[in-house]
Write an enzyme that holds these catalytic residues in place. Structure first.
Site, PDB file in Angstrom:
ATOM      1  N   GLU A 110       2.974   0.277   3.573  1.00  0.00           N
ATOM      2  CA  GLU A 110       2.427  -0.893   4.259  1.00  0.00           C
ATOM      3  C   GLU A 110       2.274  -2.064   3.630  1.00  0.00           C
ATOM      4  O   GLU A 110       1.674  -2.334   2.497  1.00  0.00           O
ATOM      5  CB  GLU A 110       0.873  -0.308   4.651  1.00  0.00           C
ATOM      6  CG  GLU A 110       0.788   0.767   5.588  1.00  0.00           C
ATOM      7  CD  GLU A 110      -0.691   0.800   5.856  1.00  0.00           C
ATOM      8  OE1 GLU A 110      -1.023   0.707   7.099  1.00  0.00           O
ATOM      9  OE2 GLU A 110      -1.399   1.367   5.230  1.00  0.00           O
TER      10      GLU A 110
ATOM     11  N   HIS B  26       0.729  -1.343   0.028  1.00  0.00           N
ATOM     12  CA  HIS B  26       0.079  -0.040   0.018  1.00  0.00           C
ATOM     13  C   HIS B  26       0.832   1.221   0.096  1.00  0.00           C
ATOM     14  O   HIS B  26       1.620   1.597   1.138  1.00  0.00           O
ATOM     15  CB  HIS B  26      -0.902  -0.015   1.137  1.00  0.00           C
ATOM     16  CG  HIS B  26      -1.860   0.959   1.039  1.00  0.00           C
ATOM     17  ND1 HIS B  26      -2.290   1.713   2.251  1.00  0.00           N
ATOM     18  CD2 HIS B  26      -2.637   1.851   0.266  1.00  0.00           C
ATOM     19  CE1 HIS B  26      -3.153   2.577   1.986  1.00  0.00           C
ATOM     20  NE2 HIS B  26      -3.284   2.867   0.766  1.00  0.00           N
TER      21      HIS B  26
HETATM   22  N1  CAA Z   1       6.015  14.557  -8.227  1.00  0.00           N
HETATM   23  C1  CAA Z   1       7.172  15.414  -8.069  1.00  0.00           C
HETATM   24  N2  CAA Z   1       7.243  16.309  -7.100  1.00  0.00           N
HETATM   25  C2  CAA Z   1       5.866  16.754  -6.547  1.00  0.00           C
HETATM   26  C3  CAA Z   1       4.792  15.856  -6.690  1.00  0.00           C
HETATM   27  C4  CAA Z   1       4.790  14.697  -7.576  1.00  0.00           C
HETATM   28  N3  CAA Z   1       3.961  14.108  -7.928  1.00  0.00           N
HETATM   29  N4  CAA Z   1       3.743  16.557  -6.049  1.00  0.00           N
HETATM   30  C5  CAA Z   1       4.269  17.624  -5.476  1.00  0.00           C
HETATM   31  N5  CAA Z   1       5.686  17.673  -5.657  1.00  0.00           N
HETATM   32  C6  CAA Z   1       6.585  18.864  -5.212  1.00  0.00           C
HETATM   33  C7  CAA Z   1       6.079  20.054  -5.676  1.00  0.00           C
HETATM   34  O1  CAA Z   1       6.484  20.559  -6.907  1.00  0.00           O
HETATM   35  C8  CAA Z   1       6.627  21.067  -4.629  1.00  0.00           C
HETATM   36  O2  CAA Z   1       8.035  21.329  -5.078  1.00  0.00           O
HETATM   37  P1  CAA Z   1       8.825  22.944  -4.805  1.00  0.00           P
HETATM   38  O3  CAA Z   1       8.797  22.728  -3.132  1.00  0.00           O
HETATM   39  O4  CAA Z   1      10.076  22.564  -5.035  1.00  0.00           O
HETATM   40  O5  CAA Z   1       7.934  23.647  -5.083  1.00  0.00           O
HETATM   41  C9  CAA Z   1       6.571  20.277  -3.293  1.00  0.00           C
HETATM   42  O6  CAA Z   1       6.369  18.808  -3.940  1.00  0.00           O
HETATM   43  C10 CAA Z   1       5.703  20.628  -2.604  1.00  0.00           C
HETATM   44  O7  CAA Z   1       4.506  20.595  -3.155  1.00  0.00           O
HETATM   45  P2  CAA Z   1       3.311  21.800  -3.165  1.00  0.00           P
HETATM   46  O8  CAA Z   1       3.992  23.179  -3.032  1.00  0.00           O
HETATM   47  O9  CAA Z   1       2.361  21.613  -4.290  1.00  0.00           O
HETATM   48  O10 CAA Z   1       2.469  21.591  -1.702  1.00  0.00           O
HETATM   49  P3  CAA Z   1       3.076  21.221  -0.458  1.00  0.00           P
HETATM   50  O11 CAA Z   1       4.174  22.111   0.227  1.00  0.00           O
HETATM   51  O12 CAA Z   1       1.604  21.258   0.545  1.00  0.00           O
HETATM   52  O13 CAA Z   1       3.332  19.780  -0.503  1.00  0.00           O
HETATM   53  C11 CAA Z   1       2.492  17.602  -0.110  1.00  0.00           C
HETATM   54  C12 CAA Z   1       2.419  18.883  -0.944  1.00  0.00           C
HETATM   55  C13 CAA Z   1       3.717  16.830  -0.285  1.00  0.00           C
HETATM   56  C14 CAA Z   1       1.654  16.705  -0.963  1.00  0.00           C
HETATM   57  C15 CAA Z   1       2.206  17.844   1.475  1.00  0.00           C
HETATM   58  O14 CAA Z   1       0.827  18.576   1.306  1.00  0.00           O
HETATM   59  C16 CAA Z   1       1.743  16.754   2.169  1.00  0.00           C
HETATM   60  O15 CAA Z   1       2.570  15.940   2.619  1.00  0.00           O
HETATM   61  N6  CAA Z   1       0.504  16.428   2.246  1.00  0.00           N
HETATM   62  C17 CAA Z   1      -0.068  15.226   2.808  1.00  0.00           C
HETATM   63  C18 CAA Z   1      -0.073  14.127   2.106  1.00  0.00           C
HETATM   64  C19 CAA Z   1      -0.576  12.811   2.288  1.00  0.00           C
HETATM   65  O16 CAA Z   1      -1.040  12.776   3.584  1.00  0.00           O
HETATM   66  N7  CAA Z   1      -0.594  11.704   1.742  1.00  0.00           N
HETATM   67  C20 CAA Z   1      -1.195  10.628   2.154  1.00  0.00           C
HETATM   68  C21 CAA Z   1      -2.869  10.587   1.674  1.00  0.00           C
HETATM   69  S1  CAA Z   1      -3.532   8.893   1.973  1.00  0.00           S
HETATM   70  C22 CAA Z   1      -3.044   7.852   1.034  1.00  0.00           C
HETATM   71  O17 CAA Z   1      -2.612   8.140  -0.192  1.00  0.00           O
HETATM   72  C23 CAA Z   1      -3.394   6.282   1.215  1.00  0.00           C
HETATM   73  C24 CAA Z   1      -5.001   5.922   0.871  1.00  0.00           C
HETATM   74  O18 CAA Z   1      -5.042   4.652   0.893  1.00  0.00           O
HETATM   75  C25 CAA Z   1      -5.806   6.972   0.829  1.00  0.00           C
END
Ligand code: CAA
Length: 388
Positions: free
Chosen positions: A148, A136
């Protein structure tokens, strides 16, 4: 290693990208070239961002050259490892595992990236139940470190070890559940955060912005609870809780999520959920600095769930905290935050909400025992952890 990823949506294309970055040959299968071409664009975009930031040193073109795409399962004939990442529709997963079992070499491991469906139920559609496992990933896969690893009741130790090794080789951190439970660790906890967030809003205790501001500014989480739900997809969130509830979890009452789903406001991907995302792209949601929501109350039900997982020997407190830090980018683990805010304060909130008629909030045995032993967290020098 030759890896097959079935499904090229949000998770599938990210997983394929992670595997290709690590040097594996990856085949991606989906139902149409439209979908596959969109996935290719997104992988390119993400690889370029990683390359510009020097997270990867190999050129995006060289990495993309290891990824091939197809609309036919025939490409499974020579794979070593398959990962299914299609929507959470049981019948669809059943069909895919039957196809893969027929086409892939008998030695290949077949993993599913399901967020909540029990792995044993999926394994039963194959003639290689010992080689089926849960793997996961978290969104976005190229950035989130956690995987996971969920063995079903049939999975062999060899399959578990190979999956753990592959996870480490692609630069991720595995957390292995001892026994599978619906929703695993991550989503059992995530859904409880959603449930409490929703209860606070629907009961009029707080607004959506209050809850999200407290999550971001007081708990220091990267996203608010409604914001994260929009990011994951509100349909996905509702699917996850339905799977957990239908397999014995306590009921989740939250009509605002269901209303959003029925009006097709699914979050980031549709441009609108609880917040707006012009062009279907995630942008950090603007939130007020102050909020009347209490952080101990917001996490209370999630901590109760964490305590249940510990009490039932599924994982320990450190493993829960690894899941929350590496799967959701929490700055600290959930159980660590509970110790800091006070386990007594968490339990008081649970009891208060339980008195309002919410049975799901009844504190589990472990929490009651901790209170009676005076293990209330950092202040008492003992809670889920010891402090000197
Ligand atoms: N690939 C490469 N780089 C990426 C990317 C991707 N897919 N998505 C975002 N980035 C980069 C951006 O370009 C940005 O780079 P810079 O700092 O150089 O500008 C950096 O990551 C940060 O992105 P943002 O500025 O858009 O926004 P942010 O600072 O809020 O970060 C995030 C975004 C990393 C997603 C952060 O908000 C975060 O950690 N959020 C929580 C995510 C989370 O909880 N995920 C789990 C969800 S649950 C799940 O997935 C499981 C399920 O079963 C449902």
């Amino acid at each position: 290693m030759r890896i097959l990823v079935v499904g090229s949506g949000t998770m599938g294309h990210g997983i394929a990208e992670v595997m290709a970055i690590a040097g594996h040959e990856v085949k991606v299968v989906d139902i149409s070239w439209d979908i596959l071409n969109r996935a290719k664009e997104k992988m390119n975009e993400s690889l370029n961002r990683l390359y510009e930031k020097k997270v990867i040193s190999e050129s995006p073109e060289a990495i993309m050259a290891r990824i091939s795409m197809s609309t036919s399962y025939d490409v499974a004939s020579d794979i070593d490892f398959g990962i299914e990442a299609v929507p959470e529709i049981f019948e669809l997963k059943k069909k895919i595992f039957q196809y893969l079992d027929e086409k892939a070499p008998k030695t290949a491991i077949l993993a599913t990236n399901t967020s909540s469906i029990p792995i044993s139920e999926i394994a039963e559609f194959t003639n290689r139940k010992d080689k089926v496992i849960g793997m996961h990933f978290f969104n976005p896969p190229p950035l989130m470190k956690l995987v996971e690893v969920i063995p079903s009741k049939y999975t062999s130790e060899e399959t578990i070890n190979e999956t753990v090794e592959l996870t480490k080789r692609v630069g991720k951190v595995p957390v292995r559940l001892k026994i599978e439970v619906p929703g695993f660790v991550s989503n059992r906890i995530f859904i409880r955060l959603v449930q409490e967030a929703c209860r606070e809003v629907e009961s009029g205790e707080a607004s959506i912005q209050d809850v999200d501001s407290a999550a971001r500014n007081k708990l220091k989480l990267p996203m608010g609870i409604f914001e994260l739900s929009d990011y994951v997809g509100l349909d996905v969130v509702v699917d996850i809780w339905k799977v957990i509830v239908s397999r014995g979890g306590t009921d989740v009452k939250c009509s605002s999520f269901e209303k959003k789903v029925s009006s097709k406001e699914l979050g980031v991907k549709t441009g609108k959920g609880f917040y707006s995302y012009p062009g279907g792209r995630y942008v950090k949601v603007p939130l007020p600095e102050d909020s009347k929501a209490d952080p101990a109350r917001i996490i209370s039900l999630a901590v109760n769930e964490g305590a249940w997982l510990i009490e039932n020997n599924i994982v320990n407190a450190e493993e829960i905290d690894t899941v929350m830090k590496l799967g959701f980018n929490f700055p600290k683990g959930l159980m660590q935050i509970a110790d800091e805010l006070g386990v007594d304060s968490i339990v008081k909130n649970l009891e208060d909400i339980e008195k309002k008629g919410e049975k799901a909030y009844s504190p589990v045995k472990l929490l009651r025992e901790m209170i009676s032993r005076g293990e209330t967290g950092v202040n008492a020098k003992k809670g889920f952890y010891r402090y000197t």
